[in-house]
Structures are given as C-alpha cells and as structure tokens.
Design a protein around this motif. Structure first.
Motif, PDB file in Angstrom:
ATOM      1  N   MET A  18     -41.373  27.552 -17.634  1.00 19.43           N
ATOM      2  CA  MET A  18     -42.071  29.057 -17.677  1.00 19.43           C
ATOM      3  C   MET A  18     -42.562  29.118 -16.384  1.00 19.43           C
ATOM      4  N   LEU A  29     -38.603  33.218 -20.053  1.00 21.41           N
ATOM      5  CA  LEU A  29     -37.709  32.499 -19.171  1.00 21.41           C
ATOM      6  C   LEU A  29     -36.903  33.307 -18.295  1.00 21.41           C
ATOM      7  N   ARG A  84     -38.577  37.862 -21.815  1.00 18.14           N
ATOM      8  CA  ARG A  84     -40.114  37.794 -22.188  1.00 18.14           C
ATOM      9  C   ARG A  84     -40.196  38.768 -23.243  1.00 18.14           C
TER      10      ARG A  84
END
Lengths: 375, 375
Positions: free
Chosen positions: A303, A343, A352
């Motif tokens: 992330m 991601l 998200r």
C-alpha cells in the motif's frame, strides 16, 4: 460551540503555558501556514493571528474583522484588525507584546512551523525576549487535544457522516441508473448535494477517477470528463465539511472485473475488515497499520500510503494510523479517524475503501457507510 | 510544456547553483508546504521532492510514481518513489546526497520555508555538509523567474481567460434570467462550465456572496444557499485552472442601490480604471497600489487588502501589487497579474472588481472581462 467550551479550551492552553513558564504564545493561520487551532480556540475560521498571554489575555488579529466579530463571538478574545500591523505577523507580535506588558526576559513562543529565516527575523527584532520555536509547542499540544472529540464535536461529525451516507446512497443509485456518467458528473453531484444540506462545502476537492485513472493514489486532475463507473475500477474519494468538521470517505465502483482485479478488491475488503476488528480503545494505531501491511505483503502487494488519519476541523489530523517506527498513537474513546486501505496498479486500476470510525469506551461506531459497489 | 522549455529552466537553475557555489538543492511540495516550482521545472503536479545537483543530475522523489512518469516525462529527471525513504524528506536527502556523491563539506540548500525545528534536524543529521536555509534561495529565484511568462504560458493563460470570459457572460445571462438564484447556484454553475471546457478545476474555491454576506473580503463559507443577485451588492470571485495555469476574477452584481452603495461602486470602478491606466512596462507596482489607496483615502475609505498579485501556476504569485515600503516590484513585459480594488462595509455590503492584466512591450492586454453588472 458554546461560551463554556471555548472558555475550557483557553483554560487548558493557559494551564500549559503556566506549566511551561511561557508568557506569550503567538499562533498563525495564514495562506501559507494554515492552523485550525485558531478556529478550535475561537470559532474564527481563518486568516488570523492569535495571541495568548499567561495573564489570560487573548488577542485575535483578524484579516477580516467583520467576520471575526461573528465567528469568534463566543470566545474570550479581543479582536484587532491585521491591517493595523501593515499585515506583518512580526509587527503584530512586537505591538501586542508591548501592549500586554509582557515582562522583558520572558519566554515568547512562535509557531513551530515558522521558517528558519523568519525565526531569525523574530529573534533579531525581539532581542529582549527568549523566543521559542519548538515542536513541543502549545500548537502541538492543542493538536493532540483535538484528537479526542467532545460530545458536541461528535454530534456535529455524526451529522456530517449522516449527510455523507445519504450522498453515498444517491451516488450508488445515480451511477447504476446512468445519471452519473463521468468523473465530473460525480464530483459536481457531491458539491450540489453538500450545499443542499447546508454544508460549508466539501472537506477537499473530490477525487473522482474512472477506470482509466484509478491507478493513481490521488488522481490528477481531481476529476475530468472521462467515463466513471465503466468496466474496471473507479474510485470516488470525498468528504463533507459541516459546521467546520470534516468527513472523508472513499468508495470504489467495480464492473466486470477480471480475476486479478477481483483479487485486488477482495484484498482491500479483507484489509478494511481486519483493521476495523482491531480499532478499539487501547490499541496501538501502528499495530493496526502493520497488520494491514502484513496482510498485503502475503500477496506481494504494497500500500503506497498510510492506513488512516484523524478527521475533525481538518481533513487530516491526529491520530496517525501509519506503520512507522515513530508512531506511538494509542486509540482512545472520542477519537475519530479514517481507515482506508488501498491498492493501485497501472494495469488493473486502483481500489480504496475508506470509512470514518469513532472509538467509544464500550466499542466502536463506524460512522460512514462507504463500500465497494459492484455494478 | 516541451522538452526544450524544461531543459532551459533546469539550465537556469544549475547556472544559479554554480554562481552560488551550491552542490545540491532540495525542493519540497508536500501537503503542508506547497511549492509549484516543482511543477514549473518538471511538469509533475504535486506531492514530491526534487533534488538538483550541481553536476546536472535531477531526482524527482514522487509520492505517486505512476503519475510522475506521465507528467514529468518531458523533464530531465530520474523518478524515485517517496516510499523508498519511509516518506521522510530528511531520509531522502541523506540517501540522495550519498548516491549522487555530493562532496563532503559542500553546500546543500533546503527550502527557505523549512520550519526552524526541522532545520535543526537537518543540521544535526547532515553534519558533513553546510546546510543553507535562506530567503535568497533557488526557490525564490525561480519564483521570480515565474513572474515573467513565456509565450507558451501566455498562450495557456489567454485560453484560460477566454474560458473565464465565456463563463462571465453566461453568469450575467443566468443571474438576469433568474436561473442562478443562490450563491451555491453560481458556484456550482462555474464548476460545471469549467469541467465542460476541460479545465483542471477552479483556481480556488469560488467565493459567492450575496447582499447579506458581501461585506466580507472573503466570505465564509465560500458559498451558501443564500440569495445571490438580489437588492444590494453581490460579489462573485472565481478563477479557472487550465493546464496548470490560473485565472482570477471578481464580478460584482448590483441591484437597486442606495446612494451610498452607488458611491462605493463608482469609487471601485474609478480605482480599477486608475490602476489600469498605470499598469505598463516600467511602472513600480507599489506606485499603482499607492495611487488607489490615495483615491480611496480622499473619500475616507480604506481597502483592507492588496491591490493585486501575479497569477500563473499559483493563484497568488509574483509580482506583488501592494502599497508597502518593502515592495520593489517593477512591471515588465510578460507579467500577468490581477488588479482588484474593493471596498467593504458591514451596512452597505462589498464591491470588488478584479481582472487579469498582461503587460506587453508595447502596452497592456486586459485578458479578462470582469465587470460591475447592474441588474
């Protein structure tokens, strides 16, 4: 907020000053150095200096005195126009310290964000005083106080969250029906609905990124005429500002995903679930972020941003939910923050999922209802 | 911009570094310290660090590498992810100075806006170098360069101004017809029309203040559901951002004014005319602002803000048109700036008239067509 709330906040500030032996503190909220502490202490929404002296005087030097008289009416400040000082913070500090009779040799604190060259100007001009410019400042202390919301603040954010949820439902409906076709349609719709609900506006410029642009953490420009909600992954990151307080959510719209995109989405959903299962009174914020990082790492994903952040008068404030060695935030009742795993992949697009969570003494309350919307 | 434009800009930066004997410069564009110089040098729109070494290396440390690869593709930078440095500018500086082999003992410049406590961290960590944090920085030098626009920039701003003018005409039409009834209607209409024209957005949040709120310099909140364009004075301050470049205009709508309001409006119109009559190559910016202040003073009025400011990648940049003793800006061909006299009164409301002006070698071009609109 009420007179009592402001009075209590000033009292806490004065207590801290007494404990630190500081005679005068200057705060600054100007175009290049924004500081919502002034709004928290006085109600005045911006463009001002605030001076607190240890003998309990408070002077609000406002760019717009008419506005200050309205917004700061419940706080114990004397209002003075910024123009009186040629619009120079240093001039204001010199005059205020003289007017309030700050004893020679005593400690005066200026904001910790004061640039080094400006700090030198202050020290050069105020040679009779001990000028402090430290991270351990009243400003930092107040930002920490602000991480725990009082009942009035929670009520305001709960209301803002309710509006946010209404808009989330409308967004889902309108993307499904095809009424919202482009990124700009989505962004404008949010603006419109925010105004209908008497919000001050959005917390930040809405980020609407269709499948062609969702790979970016924060799409640039924030929205365009490109299609939104088509095949692939579309991200919509927005928040409302109501009576000064912000919400911050992100939805992902998913349509006809390929298996790799499905994997991305289910990982993000899993991460959100995991983080929420840990977000309780007493948990170290860093541990939650580390757990999510570990979950992603198992699938060889990373992330590229922190897991979350407090929301309040600013869209980004304390506590910090980030997996870094110097993050020692521990969750407490009254804290409201985002949890926003995401991601991003140049080929697959991005996903998200961001919601605002309130920690309570007995548990947690997920204030917003952002979700992955499968079209 | 083209490869050549960026190459020339970097060359100017490297020339300045050579002249000052500086081995490495760090620039920062992060949430709390915005700096459009990075966009000017590389095309990358934000959230990044930029390092320039005197041996002509350039490293862009980007929060979002995917975005940087697109936007900075024409500039001579190596792109590195910010995450590699635990998202800490100091870590990035340490690694970059080592990787680029910056000689021990040489000068490294950090941004002039670096807070004093952060400056101390840098000095404490980079003990082998001479850390400079000065107002006389490469950043300041570039901001000065940016005050004069090149032909490509002028073309972009002219286009943005053309769009702005189309929207001004539509606003007049829609306020007259009653299609725009509230402040929020006006603000949303501008957003919508900006998107239709492929703008990145507005330069700043549109300020729409109907008769009840126009007394404020910058109304707060920026727009509400209150009536706009009714009896009295309504202010509409907005700008478009197109390919990175901003416009900034203010219209005043006037309806059924009383004699004192008429006086206010005619004074502002007179001031705008006076300022424009002086805004030519070679004029001291301060003299123009002083002339307007003097005009207002004759009627016992005072303008509570500066007369104008440059526009470009930022909505506020150089030159400064302000009547203050330290303002030594002199107008030059290629400068584009606002002229925005305004007067505000809690009883009468406010009036501001703001247009964007380009100074040319042969004269001046008023790019925007903002006006007082009498309903």
């Amino acid at each position: 907020m009420e007179i009592n709330t402001y009075a209590q906040r000033f009292q806490k500030a004065w207590d801290w000053m007494a404990q630190e032996g500081i005679s005068l503190v200057m705060m600054e909220d100007t175009e290049t150095r924004r500081d919502q502490n002034i709004r928290w202490l006085t109600g005045h929404p911006g463009d001002a200096l605030l001076f607190l002296s240890s003998d309990k005087n408070a002077v609000l030097v406002a760019w717009d005195v008419n506005l200050a008289k309205i917004y700061a009416r419940n706080s114990p400040v004397i209002i003075v126009p910024y123009n009186d000082f040629d619009r120079k913070p240093l001039n204001a500090l010199v005059v205020v310290s003289r007017t309030l009779g700050i004893p020679i040799g005593s400690k005066i604190e200026i904001p910790s964000v004061t640039p080094y060259p400006v700090f030198l100007d202050y020290v050069g001009e105020l040679t009779d005083y001990d000028i402090l410019c430290r991270n351990n400042s009243l400003g930092a202390e107040i930002r920490k106080m602000r991480s725990v919301k009082n009942d009035d603040e929670i009520a305001v954010i709960r209301k803002a969250a309710g509006f946010t949820n209404e808009i989330i439902d409308l967004l889902e409906k309108n993307v499904r029906s095809g009424k919202i076709k482009t990124e700009a349609d989505a962004a404008l719709f949010i603006q419109q609905e925010a105004r209908k609900r008497n919000c001050e506006g959005t917390s930040f410029e809405t980020l609407a990124a269709g499948p062609g642009r969702s790979f970016a953490i924060h799409a640039f420009p924030s929205s365009t005429g490109s299609p939104f909600g088509g095949q692939g992954l579309s991200i919509l990151d927005f928040g409302l500002k109501y009576n000064g307080y912000c919400t911050d959510v992100t939805l992902t719209f998913a349509r006809d995903l390929n298996p790799r995109q499905e994997k991305l989405v289910s990982l993000v959903e899993k991460a959100a679930k995991l983080a929420l299962s840990m977000a309780y009174n007493g948990t170290r914020a860093r541990d939650i972020a580390a757990a999510v990082d570990a979950l992603f790492a198992k699938s060889k994903k990373q992330m590229p941003h922190g897991l979350g952040h407090g929301v309040g008068l600013q869209e980004h404030e304390y506590p910090v939910l980030r997996n870094s060695s110097d993050n020692d935030w521990v969750l407490e009742p009254g804290m409201i923050f985002t949890i926003e795993p995401g991601l991003y992949d140049p080929q697959l697009g991005g996903c998200r999922l961001e919601n605002d969570v309130l920690v309570t003494s007995s548990g947690q309350e997920i204030l917003t209802k952002a979700r992955i919307i499968r079209l």
